[in-house]
Design a protein around this motif. Structure first.
Motif, PDB file in Angstrom:
ATOM      1  N   ALA A   1       9.749  53.304  24.610  1.00 21.56           N
ATOM      2  CA  ALA A   1       9.990  51.866  24.628  1.00 21.56           C
ATOM      3  C   ALA A   1       9.481  51.412  25.996  1.00 21.56           C
ATOM      4  CB  ALA A   1      11.459  51.549  24.445  1.00 21.56           C
ATOM      5  N   ILE A   2       8.203  51.068  26.039  1.00 23.70           N
ATOM      6  CA  ILE A   2       7.539  50.737  27.305  1.00 23.70           C
ATOM      7  C   ILE A   2       7.858  49.301  27.681  1.00 23.70           C
ATOM      8  CG2 ILE A   2       5.312  50.514  28.453  1.00 23.70           C
ATOM      9  CD1 ILE A   2       4.275  52.686  26.472  1.00 23.70           C
ATOM     10  N   LEU A   3       8.333  49.130  28.902  1.00 26.81           N
ATOM     11  CA  LEU A   3       8.688  47.810  29.412  1.00 26.81           C
ATOM     12  C   LEU A   3       7.689  47.383  30.479  1.00 26.81           C
ATOM     13  CD1 LEU A   3      12.514  48.413  29.920  1.00 26.81           C
ATOM     14  CD2 LEU A   3      11.416  47.255  28.010  1.00 26.81           C
ATOM     15  N   ASN A   4       7.357  46.074  30.494  1.00 29.01           N
ATOM     16  CA  ASN A   4       6.555  45.544  31.590  1.00 29.01           C
ATOM     17  C   ASN A   4       7.471  44.812  32.567  1.00 29.01           C
ATOM     18  OD1 ASN A   4       7.037  42.990  30.447  1.00 29.01           O
ATOM     19  ND2 ASN A   4       4.967  42.774  29.624  1.00 29.01           N
ATOM     20  N   ASP A   5       6.902  44.160  33.564  1.00 29.53           N
ATOM     21  CA  ASP A   5       7.711  43.492  34.594  1.00 29.53           C
ATOM     22  C   ASP A   5       8.524  42.318  34.051  1.00 29.53           C
ATOM     23  OD1 ASP A   5       6.844  45.287  36.503  1.00 29.53           O
ATOM     24  OD2 ASP A   5       5.239  43.976  37.243  1.00 29.53           O
ATOM     25  N   GLN A   6       8.139  41.775  32.892  1.00 28.08           N
ATOM     26  CA  GLN A   6       8.884  40.684  32.264  1.00 28.08           C
ATOM     27  C   GLN A   6       9.885  41.214  31.233  1.00 28.08           C
ATOM     28  OE1 GLN A   6       5.241  40.560  32.252  1.00 28.08           O
ATOM     29  NE2 GLN A   6       5.542  39.705  34.295  1.00 28.08           N
ATOM     30  N   ASN A   7      10.069  42.541  31.209  1.00 30.03           N
ATOM     31  CA  ASN A   7      10.949  43.213  30.250  1.00 30.03           C
ATOM     32  C   ASN A   7      10.545  42.973  28.800  1.00 30.03           C
ATOM     33  OD1 ASN A   7      12.594  44.753  31.928  1.00 30.03           O
ATOM     34  ND2 ASN A   7      13.865  42.985  32.398  1.00 30.03           N
TER      35      ASN A   7
END
Length: 138
Positions: A11-17
């Motif tokens: 479950a890959i998250l970016n900086d904006q979740n």
């Protein structure tokens, strides 16, 4: 008894979740369904090692593996029983090279339920929709 397949997903998250959802290529088993990227755990690998390897192979990117989203979920398909454990992950780069997927999309939590997930991944997506992603430490 059906073949037991041990699988790990991200479950890959970016900086904006936002969460990365990947669509399986048409020619693959479960083609066009959405999933959390990852793959089979090889003999001698921990789930975290397998996930790091799989993300390097699938996207040519380095990953930081965090906590598991929840328990291992099982689903019996006609080709065997998939035992899927998904971990939260952060990537060193969002510049992804697609090797095994037809499409990727960054989703808000509320969008996850709108995708046509593979059965096992759908259970994980439902858990993530309820999670407070701002409290995660990866």
């Amino acid at each position: 008894m059906s073949k037991q397949i041990q699988v790990v997903g991200a479950a890959i998250l970016n900086d904006q979740n936002q969460i990365l959802a990947t669509q399986r290529a048409d020619a693959r088993v479960l083609g066009q369904q959405w999933e959390f990227p990852g793959g089979k755990i090889k003999a001698g690998e921990t789930p975290e090692q397998a996930l790091t390897r799989e993300l390097e192979e699938e996207f040519s990117v380095q990953a930081q593996v965090g906590p598991a989203v929840g328990p291992t979920f099982k689903h019996e398909y006609d080709f065997g029983t998939v035992n899927l454990t998904v971990y939260y992950v952060r990537l060193a780069s969002e510049d992804l090279r697609l090797m095994a997927h037809g499409k990727v999309v960054w989703c808000e939590q509320a969008q996850l339920g709108k995708l046509d997930w593979a059965a096992t991944d759908r259970q994980i997506a439902e858990l993530i929709e309820q999670e407070d992603l701002t409290q995660l430490s990866i």
